[in-house]
Design a protein around this motif. Structure first.
Motif, mmCIF file in Angstrom:
data_model
loop_
_atom_site.group_PDB
_atom_site.id
_atom_site.type_symbol
_atom_site.label_atom_id
_atom_site.label_comp_id
_atom_site.label_asym_id
_atom_site.label_seq_id
_atom_site.Cartn_x
_atom_site.Cartn_y
_atom_site.Cartn_z
ATOM 1 N N LYS A 101 -8.319 -8.841 0.076
ATOM 2 C CA LYS A 101 -9.291 -7.881 0.605
ATOM 3 C C LYS A 101 -8.625 -6.926 1.587
ATOM 4 O O LYS A 101 -8.846 -5.716 1.568
ATOM 5 C CB LYS A 101 -10.441 -8.642 1.269
ATOM 6 N N LEU A 117 -6.477 -4.450 -0.344
ATOM 7 C CA LEU A 117 -7.308 -3.449 -1.022
ATOM 8 C C LEU A 117 -7.811 -2.401 -0.029
ATOM 9 O O LEU A 117 -7.824 -1.199 -0.326
ATOM 10 C CB LEU A 117 -8.484 -4.117 -1.735
ATOM 11 N N THR A 118 -8.194 -2.846 1.153
ATOM 12 C CA THR A 118 -8.653 -1.923 2.197
ATOM 13 C C THR A 118 -7.527 -0.988 2.605
ATOM 14 O O THR A 118 -7.730 0.232 2.732
ATOM 15 C CB THR A 118 -9.178 -2.715 3.418
ATOM 16 N N GLU A 137 -4.886 -0.153 0.802
ATOM 17 C CA GLU A 137 -4.598 0.750 -0.313
ATOM 18 C C GLU A 137 -5.600 1.900 -0.361
ATOM 19 O O GLU A 137 -5.223 3.048 -0.599
ATOM 20 C CB GLU A 137 -4.614 -0.018 -1.635
ATOM 21 N N ASN A 138 -6.867 1.596 -0.135
ATOM 22 C CA ASN A 138 -7.887 2.650 -0.118
ATOM 23 C C ASN A 138 -7.640 3.633 1.015
ATOM 24 O O ASN A 138 -7.748 4.849 0.838
ATOM 25 C CB ASN A 138 -9.289 2.056 -0.006
ATOM 26 N N ARG A 139 -7.299 3.108 2.177
ATOM 27 C CA ARG A 139 -7.021 3.971 3.329
ATOM 28 C C ARG A 139 -5.789 4.835 3.069
ATOM 29 O O ARG A 139 -5.769 6.017 3.417
ATOM 30 C CB ARG A 139 -6.829 3.111 4.584
ATOM 31 N N ARG A 180 -4.734 5.903 0.163
ATOM 32 C CA ARG A 180 -5.144 6.966 -0.765
ATOM 33 C C ARG A 180 -5.869 8.086 -0.014
ATOM 34 O O ARG A 180 -5.655 9.273 -0.287
ATOM 35 C CB ARG A 180 -6.012 6.410 -1.882
ATOM 36 N N GLU A 181 -6.725 7.705 0.919
ATOM 37 C CA GLU A 181 -7.436 8.712 1.714
ATOM 38 C C GLU A 181 -6.455 9.555 2.528
ATOM 39 O O GLU A 181 -6.574 10.784 2.576
ATOM 40 C CB GLU A 181 -8.433 8.043 2.655
ATOM 41 N N GLU A 240 -3.263 10.036 1.900
ATOM 42 C CA GLU A 240 -2.477 10.854 0.977
ATOM 43 C C GLU A 240 -3.235 12.118 0.602
ATOM 44 O O GLU A 240 -2.658 13.200 0.506
ATOM 45 C CB GLU A 240 -2.119 10.055 -0.274
#
Length: 54
Positions: free
Chosen positions: A31, A34-35, A37-39, A41-42, A44
């Motif tokens: 978890k 994943l958090t 990785e999402n951050r 992407r944001e 980037e």
């Protein structure tokens, strides 16, 4: 609770406490990753926007 959740719970209950802790730690780490990785992407996307404006 759906069938998949019920099956997972049945497996969980079949584990000893140490194994449950290991599974819990692995799930928490997944978890967290994943958090992150999402951050990432944001961030980037923000950097790409800044580069386009520069």
């Amino acid at each position: 609770m759906n069938a998949r959740e019920q099956a997972l719970l049945a497996l969980w209950r079949g584990l000893d406490e140490q194994a449950q802790l290991e599974v819990q730690r692995a799930a928490e780490e997944k978890k967290r990753l994943l958090t992150l990785e999402n951050r990432l992407r944001e961030l980037e996307a923000v950097v790409a926007d800044i580069k386009r404006l520069a």
